[in-house]
Design an enzyme around this catalytic site. Structure first.
Site, PDB file in Angstrom:
ATOM      1  N   ASP A   1       5.701  -5.042   6.482  1.00 14.22           N
ATOM      2  CA  ASP A   1       4.631  -4.052   6.465  1.00 14.22           C
ATOM      3  C   ASP A   1       5.181  -2.631   6.425  1.00 14.22           C
ATOM      4  O   ASP A   1       6.149  -2.301   7.118  1.00 14.22           O
ATOM      5  CB  ASP A   1       3.770  -4.238   7.715  1.00 14.22           C
ATOM      6  CG  ASP A   1       2.625  -3.259   7.804  1.00 14.22           C
ATOM      7  OD1 ASP A   1       1.696  -3.356   6.979  1.00 14.22           O
ATOM      8  OD2 ASP A   1       2.652  -2.389   8.699  1.00 14.22           O
TER       9      ASP A   1
ATOM     10  N   GLU B   1       5.939  -4.106   1.475  1.00 18.02           N
ATOM     11  CA  GLU B   1       4.736  -3.342   1.141  1.00 18.02           C
ATOM     12  C   GLU B   1       5.122  -1.888   0.930  1.00 18.02           C
ATOM     13  O   GLU B   1       5.577  -1.221   1.858  1.00 18.02           O
ATOM     14  CB  GLU B   1       3.707  -3.446   2.261  1.00 18.02           C
ATOM     15  CG  GLU B   1       2.435  -2.641   1.970  1.00 18.02           C
ATOM     16  CD  GLU B   1       1.618  -2.338   3.226  1.00 18.02           C
ATOM     17  OE1 GLU B   1       0.375  -2.310   3.120  1.00 18.02           O
ATOM     18  OE2 GLU B   1       2.213  -2.119   4.289  1.00 18.02           O
TER      19      GLU B   1
END
Length: 638
Positions: A291, A364
């Site tokens: 993330d 990401e």
């Protein structure tokens, strides 16, 4: 970064595809040219009237024997070359993460078995058969770690524990075992940039300046006026700095104030995070979705960031930065994509690569293309197996030319040897059925599953789930209004769409009685059956497993591309109509190298039985078709 296109992804066929030379000539013109040539006829007498001398006879015999020996040698060499030449790789020779379909499962919304209206691990295990039914073989779970759940699990208070909301560690192990027994891989959602402010590390860091954890987070003294150390803005709006009265310092949080940023300039933090990865890898997980990876490092001198001169609204960002849109008023040259960040990713990749069975990680990164490409790594060191490709997900112009450009930009700019990937939706963005419409969403799923590389499906896309209006009294995401795309999975027509026996944590839409797994599984023309056909076709054809690709045609209305691989005679042409009108496409120019065409699949019923006329492919508005044929040109392995 490679300056040239790699053979596998070149937008022009690398090989001689019989389109060279007189490519502009009509096939009939070529035949006429051959017919117009005058062939000279020569008369050969049956016998030579001249007597043949003995010396000539001997010479002819020797020459004949020599010619035979030479030809035999060539033949033997050719046979040897064929025998030792490596064959083209089939799909079984590719790494699993290259041939897989990744399915993003949002645990809170997948299946409730505890009766509290929220999804859990036992619910996911209950639905494992569904993953097998639709053909996906990798499941990515959004965070299930222990958390106060102020940001739906992205505020972690213990990286090595399962949040009781989802179940127990034994529940997790049982799910993992069940997935692996069916040949399905599991990816966990790793959140490395920050922790919850309730994490023991942060509690110790804020309460004790002499603790071993004192520098595990990013702390800074107030500026000369007593305010924040810099002008840095949080992604969710407001200052990225919050003052802590215990330490009399500010701590950095690039997201919410309850999500303090870890300090990756501290080697102890880097080691601790690697140990967390090892903990889950030792349990058998197959990899991680990482993330917010662009935020891990920031300028150590906390210098102000540069104002973005192209930003115009809202105009009050110089005085009031609470609006989340104000985040985009700065260039973030001091808080994202710092050069040293790549050493962290290389360390993670080395950790994964140290395990015997291939482990996988994807990052990401919402950034311009040139920056995203750096997260592949380089020829000397690998980083992510691939960074997520969000350019289709963020696209607002659904035209053939725009989508074709997005595809070509990614393929042409990948480092040599890199692997592409495609994403249409996720938990942070509006669902594709809302962005593009229900009809075109079907065609875009064809695109997702037939473009070269690894596709990721957000749960519910396979049944055309749409965004749901969430009234203010049921809102959970207080920052960016992302509840609408996170609503419960629609399983059947029963109350709450079969997700729960009680009112779910988020509402289900009124159209769930039409768009659900049970109803669609019984309709041959449904999105679900289309999706399963696409996955089956993709998994059984080397042309779709590998990344050979040619852009055949793109206009505002139409996008046509060619998929092929040398290990198979079957080739495919994909045609997508992005307009709302019926369109006729002339693909007669492909007839020289694409033979025996037949419809393999269409987003609309009845097409497969029709005869293919390459000079007149008729598509309804928003329709996509896949045409199978036999290739006649030489093709490289890719």
């Amino acid at each position: 970064m490679a300056s040239e296109k790699t053979p596998a992804i070149n937008n022009e066929r690398e090989e001689d595809d019989d389109l060279g030379g007189d490519a502009d000539l009509d096939p009939g013109d070529t035949a006429n040219l051959l017919e117009d040539e005058e062939e000279e006829e020569l008369e050969y007498p049956g016998t030579d009237p001249r007597p043949e001398k003995k010396a000539y006879k001997i010479a002819r015999i020797v020459l004949g024997i020599g010619t035979f020996v030479i030809l035999f040698g060539f033949l033997a060499a050719a046979i040897t070359l064929i025998a030792v030449s490596p064959p083209c790789k089939g799909q079984s020779d590719l790494a699993w993460w290259k041939t897989t379909v990744i399915y993003q499962c949002y645990p809170l919304s997948f299946q409730d078995t505890s009766g509290n209206g929220k999804g859990d691990l036992k619910g996911i295990e209950k639905r494992v058969q569904y993953f097998s039914d639709i053909g996906v073989d990798t499941v990515w779970l959004n965070p299930i770690f222990k958390s106060p759940q102020k940001d739906n699990g992205y505020d972690i208070s213990d990286f090595m524990a399962i949040d009781p909301l989802f179940g127990t560690m034994n529940d997790f192990k049982s799910l993992l075992q069940e997935l692996h027994s069916r040949g399905i891989h599991l990816l966990m959602d790793f959140v490395p940039n920050h922790t919850s402010d309730e994490h023991p590390w942060f509690v110790e860091s804020r309460n004790n300046k002499t603790s071993s954890k004192k520098d595990w987070y990013v702390w800074a003294d107030p500026n000369e006026f007593g305010g924040p150390p810099s002008n840095w803005i949080s992604v969710f709006g407001g200052s990225a700095w919050t003052f802590d009265s215990n330490r009399e310092q500010y701590y950095l949080h690039q997201f919410s104030e309850f999500q303090p940023d870890l300090n990756y300039s501290n080697p102890d933090v880097c080691s601790a995070m690697v140990n967390i990865l090892k903990f889950w890898l030792d349990l058998g997980v197959d990899g991680f979705r990482m993330d917010a990876v662009i935020f891990l490092l920031e300028d150590s001198r906390f210098r102000n960031e540069t104002t973005d001169p192209s930003y115009s609204e809202p105009n009050n960002c110089t005085t009031n930065i609470t609006d989340p849109a104000c985040y985009h008023s700065l260039l973030h040259n001091e808080t994202t994509n710092l050069h040293d960040i790549h050493a962290i990713f290389r360390q993670w990749r080395a950790t994964l690569d140290s395990y015997e069975n291939t482990r996988f990680m994807v990052g990401e990164a919402y950034d311009p293309l040139n920056l995203v490409m750096t997260y592949y790594g380089d020829s000397n060191s690998s980083e992510f197996h691939f960074p997520f490709n969000f350019f289709l997900l963020e696209n607002k112009n659904w035209t053939g030319s725009d989508v074709s450009r997005i595809v070509s930009d990614w393929l042409d700019n990948m480092p040599e040897g890199a692997w592409p990937n495609w994403v249409l939706g996720n938990h942070d963005n509006q669902r594709i059925a809302n962005k593009a419409g229900l009809y075109l969403a079907r065609a875009l799923n064809v695109l997702l599953l037939t473009l070269p590389g690894t596709p990721t499906t957000y749960y519910g896309e396979e049944i055309l789930m749409t965004d749901v209006y969430v009234p203010p009294n049921k809102t959970h995401d207080k920052y960016q209004g992302r509840d609408s795309e996170r609503t419960p999975m629609q399983w059947n027509t029963s109350a709450n769409a079969g997700f729960s026996t009680v009112d779910p944590w988020l509402p289900v839409p009124s159209n769930y009685t039409t768009y659900n797994v049970d109803v669609e599984s019984k309709s041959s023309n449904s999105m679900l059956n289309l999706y399963m056909d696409l996955v089956k076709m993709r998994s059984s054809n080397p042309a779709f497993q590998h990344i050979n690709y040619t852009n055949v045609l793109n206009t505002t209305e139409i996008y046509v591309y060619h998929r092929y691989h040398k290990s198979s005679s079957n080739e495919f042409i994909v045609v997508v109509n992005f307009s709302e009108d019926k369109m006729t496409v002339n693909l007669n120019s492909t007839s020289d190298w694409f033979k025996d065409p037949e419809y393999e699949l269409s987003t609309l019923p009845g097409k497969k039985e029709a005869t293919v006329d390459l000079s007149s492919i008729v598509l309804e508005g928003g329709e996509a078709v896949i045409i199978k044929g036999t290739g006649t040109s030489n093709k490289s392995c890719g």
